[in-house]
Structures are given as C-alpha cells and as structure tokens.
Design an enzyme around this catalytic site. Structure first.
Site, PDB file in Angstrom:
ATOM      1  N   LYS A  23      59.487  70.924  55.520  1.00 51.03           N
ATOM      2  CA  LYS A  23      58.690  71.193  56.732  1.00 51.03           C
ATOM      3  C   LYS A  23      57.968  69.930  57.200  1.00 51.03           C
ATOM      4  O   LYS A  23      57.990  69.602  58.382  1.00 51.03           O
ATOM      5  CB  LYS A  23      57.675  72.300  56.390  1.00 51.03           C
ATOM      6  CG  LYS A  23      56.876  72.795  57.578  1.00 51.03           C
ATOM      7  CD  LYS A  23      56.466  74.235  57.401  1.00 51.03           C
ATOM      8  CE  LYS A  23      55.257  74.414  56.500  1.00 51.03           C
ATOM      9  NZ  LYS A  23      53.993  74.249  57.226  1.00 51.03           N
ATOM     10  N   SER A  24      57.341  69.218  56.263  1.00 45.72           N
ATOM     11  CA  SER A  24      56.589  68.013  56.653  1.00 45.72           C
ATOM     12  C   SER A  24      57.515  66.994  57.319  1.00 45.72           C
ATOM     13  O   SER A  24      57.178  66.402  58.345  1.00 45.72           O
ATOM     14  CB  SER A  24      55.965  67.363  55.417  1.00 45.72           C
ATOM     15  OG  SER A  24      54.942  68.161  54.914  1.00 45.72           O
ATOM     16  N   ARG A  28      57.748  65.641  61.376  1.00 50.12           N
ATOM     17  CA  ARG A  28      57.651  64.197  61.628  1.00 50.12           C
ATOM     18  C   ARG A  28      58.889  63.693  62.367  1.00 50.12           C
ATOM     19  O   ARG A  28      58.788  62.824  63.238  1.00 50.12           O
ATOM     20  CB  ARG A  28      57.458  63.440  60.307  1.00 50.12           C
ATOM     21  CG  ARG A  28      56.014  63.580  59.799  1.00 50.12           C
ATOM     22  CD  ARG A  28      55.888  63.162  58.352  1.00 50.12           C
ATOM     23  NE  ARG A  28      54.506  63.102  57.897  1.00 50.12           N
ATOM     24  CZ  ARG A  28      53.757  64.159  57.564  1.00 50.12           C
ATOM     25  NH1 ARG A  28      54.276  65.385  57.636  1.00 50.12           N
ATOM     26  NH2 ARG A  28      52.512  64.011  57.165  1.00 50.12           N
ATOM     27  N   GLY A  93      49.249  73.291  61.135  1.00 44.81           N
ATOM     28  CA  GLY A  93      48.231  72.245  61.069  1.00 44.81           C
ATOM     29  C   GLY A  93      48.856  70.872  61.233  1.00 44.81           C
ATOM     30  O   GLY A  93      48.296  69.992  61.880  1.00 44.81           O
ATOM     31  N   ARG A 121      41.080  76.683  62.020  1.00 46.29           N
ATOM     32  CA  ARG A 121      41.108  75.560  61.061  1.00 46.29           C
ATOM     33  C   ARG A 121      40.440  74.307  61.643  1.00 46.29           C
ATOM     34  O   ARG A 121      40.513  74.058  62.837  1.00 46.29           O
ATOM     35  CB  ARG A 121      42.567  75.280  60.639  1.00 46.29           C
ATOM     36  CG  ARG A 121      43.140  76.473  59.875  1.00 46.29           C
ATOM     37  CD  ARG A 121      44.556  76.238  59.435  1.00 46.29           C
ATOM     38  NE  ARG A 121      44.663  75.138  58.503  1.00 46.29           N
ATOM     39  CZ  ARG A 121      45.815  74.613  58.124  1.00 46.29           C
ATOM     40  NH1 ARG A 121      46.957  75.092  58.600  1.00 46.29           N
ATOM     41  NH2 ARG A 121      45.839  73.621  57.268  1.00 46.29           N
ATOM     42  N   SER A 167      44.202  63.371  52.960  1.00 41.75           N
ATOM     43  CA  SER A 167      44.963  64.292  53.810  1.00 41.75           C
ATOM     44  C   SER A 167      46.052  63.534  54.553  1.00 41.75           C
ATOM     45  O   SER A 167      45.769  62.595  55.308  1.00 41.75           O
ATOM     46  CB  SER A 167      44.020  64.958  54.819  1.00 41.75           C
ATOM     47  OG  SER A 167      44.763  65.453  55.910  1.00 41.75           O
ATOM     48  N   ASP A 314      49.786  72.498  48.240  1.00 40.23           N
ATOM     49  CA  ASP A 314      50.552  73.615  48.821  1.00 40.23           C
ATOM     50  C   ASP A 314      51.155  74.522  47.755  1.00 40.23           C
ATOM     51  O   ASP A 314      51.539  75.665  48.038  1.00 40.23           O
ATOM     52  CB  ASP A 314      51.683  73.073  49.716  1.00 40.23           C
ATOM     53  CG  ASP A 314      51.139  72.479  51.011  1.00 40.23           C
ATOM     54  OD1 ASP A 314      49.947  72.689  51.310  1.00 40.23           O
ATOM     55  OD2 ASP A 314      51.911  71.809  51.717  1.00 40.23           O
ATOM     56  N   LYS A 341      43.153  76.050  54.475  1.00 43.22           N
ATOM     57  CA  LYS A 341      44.605  76.103  54.715  1.00 43.22           C
ATOM     58  C   LYS A 341      44.904  77.303  55.630  1.00 43.22           C
ATOM     59  O   LYS A 341      44.010  77.807  56.293  1.00 43.22           O
ATOM     60  CB  LYS A 341      45.346  76.194  53.381  1.00 43.22           C
ATOM     61  CG  LYS A 341      45.250  74.913  52.564  1.00 43.22           C
ATOM     62  CD  LYS A 341      45.971  73.773  53.267  1.00 43.22           C
ATOM     63  CE  LYS A 341      45.771  72.440  52.555  1.00 43.22           C
ATOM     64  NZ  LYS A 341      46.276  71.323  53.338  1.00 43.22           N
ATOM     65  N   ARG A 345      42.642  79.972  50.686  1.00 44.20           N
ATOM     66  CA  ARG A 345      43.574  80.302  49.587  1.00 44.20           C
ATOM     67  C   ARG A 345      42.857  80.563  48.269  1.00 44.20           C
ATOM     68  O   ARG A 345      43.437  81.172  47.374  1.00 44.20           O
ATOM     69  CB  ARG A 345      44.641  79.208  49.434  1.00 44.20           C
ATOM     70  CG  ARG A 345      45.646  79.269  50.562  1.00 44.20           C
ATOM     71  CD  ARG A 345      46.808  78.316  50.393  1.00 44.20           C
ATOM     72  NE  ARG A 345      47.762  78.530  51.470  1.00 44.20           N
ATOM     73  CZ  ARG A 345      48.582  77.605  51.950  1.00 44.20           C
ATOM     74  NH1 ARG A 345      48.580  76.396  51.441  1.00 44.20           N
ATOM     75  NH2 ARG A 345      49.421  77.906  52.934  1.00 44.20           N
TER      76      ARG A 345
HETATM   77  C1  S3P Z   1      51.006  68.262  55.272  1.00 45.76           C
HETATM   78  C2  S3P Z   1      49.892  67.826  54.611  1.00 45.76           C
HETATM   79  C3  S3P Z   1      49.050  68.699  53.795  1.00 45.76           C
HETATM   80  C4  S3P Z   1      49.766  69.989  53.446  1.00 45.76           C
HETATM   81  C5  S3P Z   1      50.453  70.600  54.647  1.00 45.76           C
HETATM   82  C6  S3P Z   1      51.485  69.647  55.183  1.00 45.76           C
HETATM   83  C7  S3P Z   1      51.752  67.295  56.097  1.00 45.76           C
HETATM   84  O1  S3P Z   1      47.871  69.008  54.514  1.00 45.76           O
HETATM   85  O2  S3P Z   1      48.862  70.910  52.896  1.00 45.76           O
HETATM   86  O3  S3P Z   1      51.103  71.804  54.320  1.00 45.76           O
HETATM   87  O4  S3P Z   1      52.886  67.591  56.513  1.00 45.76           O
HETATM   88  O5  S3P Z   1      51.213  66.220  56.371  1.00 45.76           O
HETATM   89  P1  S3P Z   1      46.581  68.044  54.538  1.00 45.76           P
HETATM   90  O6  S3P Z   1      46.964  66.796  55.194  1.00 45.76           O
HETATM   91  O7  S3P Z   1      45.560  68.801  55.331  1.00 45.76           O
HETATM   92  O8  S3P Z   1      46.184  67.871  53.112  1.00 45.76           O
END
Ligand code: S3P
Length: 429
Positions: A23-24, A28, A93, A121, A167, A314, A341, A345
């Site tokens: 997903k990340s 991106r 987020g 959030r 983060s 996560d 989150k 959580r």
């Molecule tokens: C993510 C960063 C993390 C993670 C989120 C995905 C990302 O959050 O918990 O599910 O893709 O950069 P934080 O940057 O708030 O720690």
C-alpha cells in the site's frame, strides 16, 4: 458485507502468492509519477479502495491513468491542474499527508478530504512544518483536521526540520515540499521511519542524501525520471497470515514476493523472538529488497515490545493476537502513535481481546496482554481494516464474529478469499 464469521481452522501448509500489493509503495508510485515528465509504468499496483482513490486524485490533477492487463501507465500533465472539485483521500492517512506536501507548492487551490475516520486524524504534524516554510494551509482547528485547504505557493523556503515523531508520512510530505523549495533542506527524525520515499525518489534521480535518521534534499533542477516498477506484496498485509501460521498447530506458510525492506519486517523478527520459526529468503533488490518469508508454527512465549516501534506500528494489532496465544504477559510500550491510526488501536485491540476473555489493559502509550486461550466472541472492527483482519486471524483458533468489516477493502480486497483457503468463513449483511 457487514460481518464476517471465521470458524476454527485445522493445520495448514500453503504457499501464498496473492497477498495484496504494498500500500505504501502504491500510493507513492501514483504521487511520485507526477514529478516526472514521462509516463511511469507500474506493475502490481494495489487495486484497493484507498489506492484507487489516490489514482482518482492523480487524474483530477491532470494525469492520464491507463489500465492494462498487468500494469498501469500514468502520464503526468505538463502543469498540475487546479481541479474544480474536492480531492477525496478515502481512509488514507498516507494519501492526504503526502498530497499536502506535494500540493503546497503547486499553483492553485486544492481541498483534501476523506472519510469520517480520516477526518478525525491529526494533520497538524504536516500543516505546521509546512506553514513554517511559507505554505498556505487551512482546516478545522488550526489546520489539524480535514477538510484541508491548500493555496499553493510558488517557492517554499528551504528548511532544517527536526521532527519529534518517527513518521514516514510526515517525512515524505516534507521531502515533497523540499523538492520544490528555494534551497536545500534537511530533515531529521528520532528514529528511521519506513524509507520507501527516499529509495524511490533517489532511483528516479532526486538528490537525497540519507545518513542514519537524517536526510538532505536538494530542490529539483529538472523533472525526475519516470518509474518502471513492479510493486512487491505488502509485508503488513502478509503479516496476518504469518500470525495465522504461527498460532495454528502444525501449520506452515510460505509468503511470496514481499518487500523485505528492514523498516517493514520488524514484526516478523518479534514473532521469531516469541518462538515462531521464521526464514527470510531474499530474491532481488532493485528499489527494495524483495523475497519470500516462511513461517512455521511453534509454541510462543511472551515478549516486550518497546523499540523500533515505527517499523512495526501497522503490525501491532496482529502481533497482539500472537501475544494473546503466547505463554506469559506481553507488554507494548512507546506506541502512543497507535492512538491516532485508522482507529485508536490501543483501545480497539484491548476491548476486543477482553471480549474474547483475555486479560489485557491499556497504558497511555501501549498495553499488556496475558496470554491464555481466547474464547469464541463477537467483536467490532471499529471501522479499522487492521483490527478487522487481526481478529479474523484470532478466529482461526477460537471461532469469531467480527462486525463492520467493509473496511477490509481499503487495503486488502482479497483477504477473505485467502482466509477461506485455510478456514470456513461466512460473510453477511
Ligand atoms: C505509512 C506510514 C505509517 C504507517 C501507515 C503507512 C506510509 O504511518 O502507519 O500505514 O505509507 O508512509 P506514520 O507515518 O503516521 O507513522
């Protein structure tokens, strides 16, 4: 689909090659493709609600997105379009925060929005540092809650920013802002957070220098090279099945083609420390190390988790299920970020474990869990995909009904199909 029933599973031995894509990295890919002047080719883009919402935004900003059998092609616009509509980030987020950093320097007016969970959030962690370098950002409670409005300014100031939290979302937003700033910038975080942005942007030609938890970013002199990438499977999504294999007697699972990025596999290392048999097999390394992970069941014992939290944040809900089946009292600390989150959580996990007869309680920055036998129960997802999937895995041992599981589609649309390979499941309204 509003509830999911999972029956107890017998031992299983399977290979999984259909875990959802990362997903990340998917978010991106969509956003970073806008930094280039050519078409990016992306294989294995995650077709889940959140990442599809990001593609819709990229389209509204003027990109052409084409879907082919085994890849998508994103052709960026010559100039970012000012859309006459809000940009809906859904539950994500990552999307809203990265777009804040990206759009802060783009000419035009933009409004970022999301679902009821995302709108609760905190966004000040992004809006505050961005405003301090000249960005024009507003939102409820001093730009802390979406809807977030951005009036893009041409040149942001360069910065030297020391973040108080580790983060990747804050870091990535600031990197995106720095790429369009008037001079070089530096960013330091208390611990290294996941580093996909740095890896991908460097591979696209950006000048980013990383040293431990600090980076230096030069403004872009020209557009970046387009991406040509195959996205690996998501180690956070795969972790639900790693826990499944760890807790169901005599089970083994081989999960294929996962990102083995060290900032993403810490939870597997903790599970190994608890006693599970875990092997990492690296197969390639282009943007990221990629390979298979094999997990075998073994008796688990309690663990204390209080460091490298950003590397397993996560996975903590799923790891909590392993803790509930481990011998002894496990403790999670320094994990206050869990409270902001997709749900709080700490609360969601502890409440559900208690509903299953497990002794557990909250601290401000974590919780403890006394391992024993979970009992059959009805639990809530609290609208949080990872809570829903974690308790679905718990159900493999105790039988469970989880209410409100629509949220699973935000990150892992085929989760229930895979789960049904190892246990009987029923879904219903
Ligand atoms: C993510 C960063 C993390 C993670 C989120 C995905 C990302 O959050 O918990 O599910 O893709 O950069 P934080 O940057 O708030 O720690």
């Amino acid at each position: 689909m509003s509830f999911l029933v999972v029956k107890r599973a017998k031992s299983f031995k399977i290979d999984l090659s259909d875990i959802a894509s990362d997903k990340s990295i998917s978010h991106r890919c969509a956003i970073f493709s806008l930094l280039s002047d050519g078409a990016s080719v992306i294989r294995n883009y995650l077709m889940a609600e959140d990442t599809l919402a990001t593609l819709e935004i990229v389209k509204k900003l003027g990109a052409k997105v084409e879907f082919f059998d085994d890849f998508i092609k994103i052709t960026p616009p010559i100039k970012i379009n000012e859309p006459p509509a809000i940009l809906d980030c859904g539950n994500s987020g990552t999307a809203i925060r990265l777009f804040m950093g990206f759009l802060a320097s783009k000419e035009g007016f933009f409004v970022l929005f999301g679902d009821e969970y995302l709108c609760r959030r905190p966004m000040k962690r992004i809006s505050k540092p961005l405003k301090s370098i000249g960005a024009l950002i507003d939102g409820r409670e001093d730009a802390n809650f979406a809807p977030i409005s951005i009036r893009g300014v041409k040149n942001l100031e360069g910065f030297e920013y020391e973040s108080k939290i580790a983060s990747a979302q804050v870091k990535s937003a600031m990197i995106l802002a720095a790429l369009n700033a008037s001079k070089a910038s530096s960013y330091t975080e208390p611990h290294l957070s996941r580093d996909h942005s740095e890896r991908m942007l460097k591979a696209m030609g950006a000048s980013i220098l990383s040293e431990n938890n600090s980076i230096k970013i030069e403004p872009l002199k020209k557009p970046l090279d387009p991406l040509d990438i195959r996205i690996p499977s998501d180690p956070s999504s795969a972790f639900f099945f790693a826990v499944a294999a760890a807790i169901v007697e005599n089970s083994t699972i081989r999960i294929k083609n996962l990102s083995l990025n060290p900032t993403r596999i810490e939870a597997y290392k903790v599970l190994r420390k608890m006693g599970a048999n875990i092997e990492f097999i690296e197969k390639e390394n282009k943007y990221e190390p990629i390979g298979d992970i094999v997990v075998k069941n073994a008796p688990l014992s309690c663990v204390e988790v209080n460091e490298n939290i950003a590397w397993l944040i996560d996975e903590l809900p799923a790891l909590s299920i392993a803790m509930a089946y481990a011998k002894g009292k496990s403790v999670v600390k320094n994990a206050k970020e869990l409270r902001v989150k997709e749900s709080d959580r700490i609360k969601s996990v502890v409440r559900n474990l208690k509903a299953c007869g497990i002794k557990a309680d909250e601290f401000e920055d974590g919780y403890f869990i006394e391992g024993s036998k979970m009992s059959e129960a009805v639990v809530d997802s609290f609208g949080d995909h990872r809570v829903a999937m974690s308790f679905a895995v718990a159900g493999l041992k105790c039988g469970i009904k989880i209410e409100d599981v629509e949220c699973i589609k935000t990150s892992f649309p085929n989760f229930i199909d895979i789960l049904s390979k190892i246990a009987e499941v029923n879904i219903g309204d």
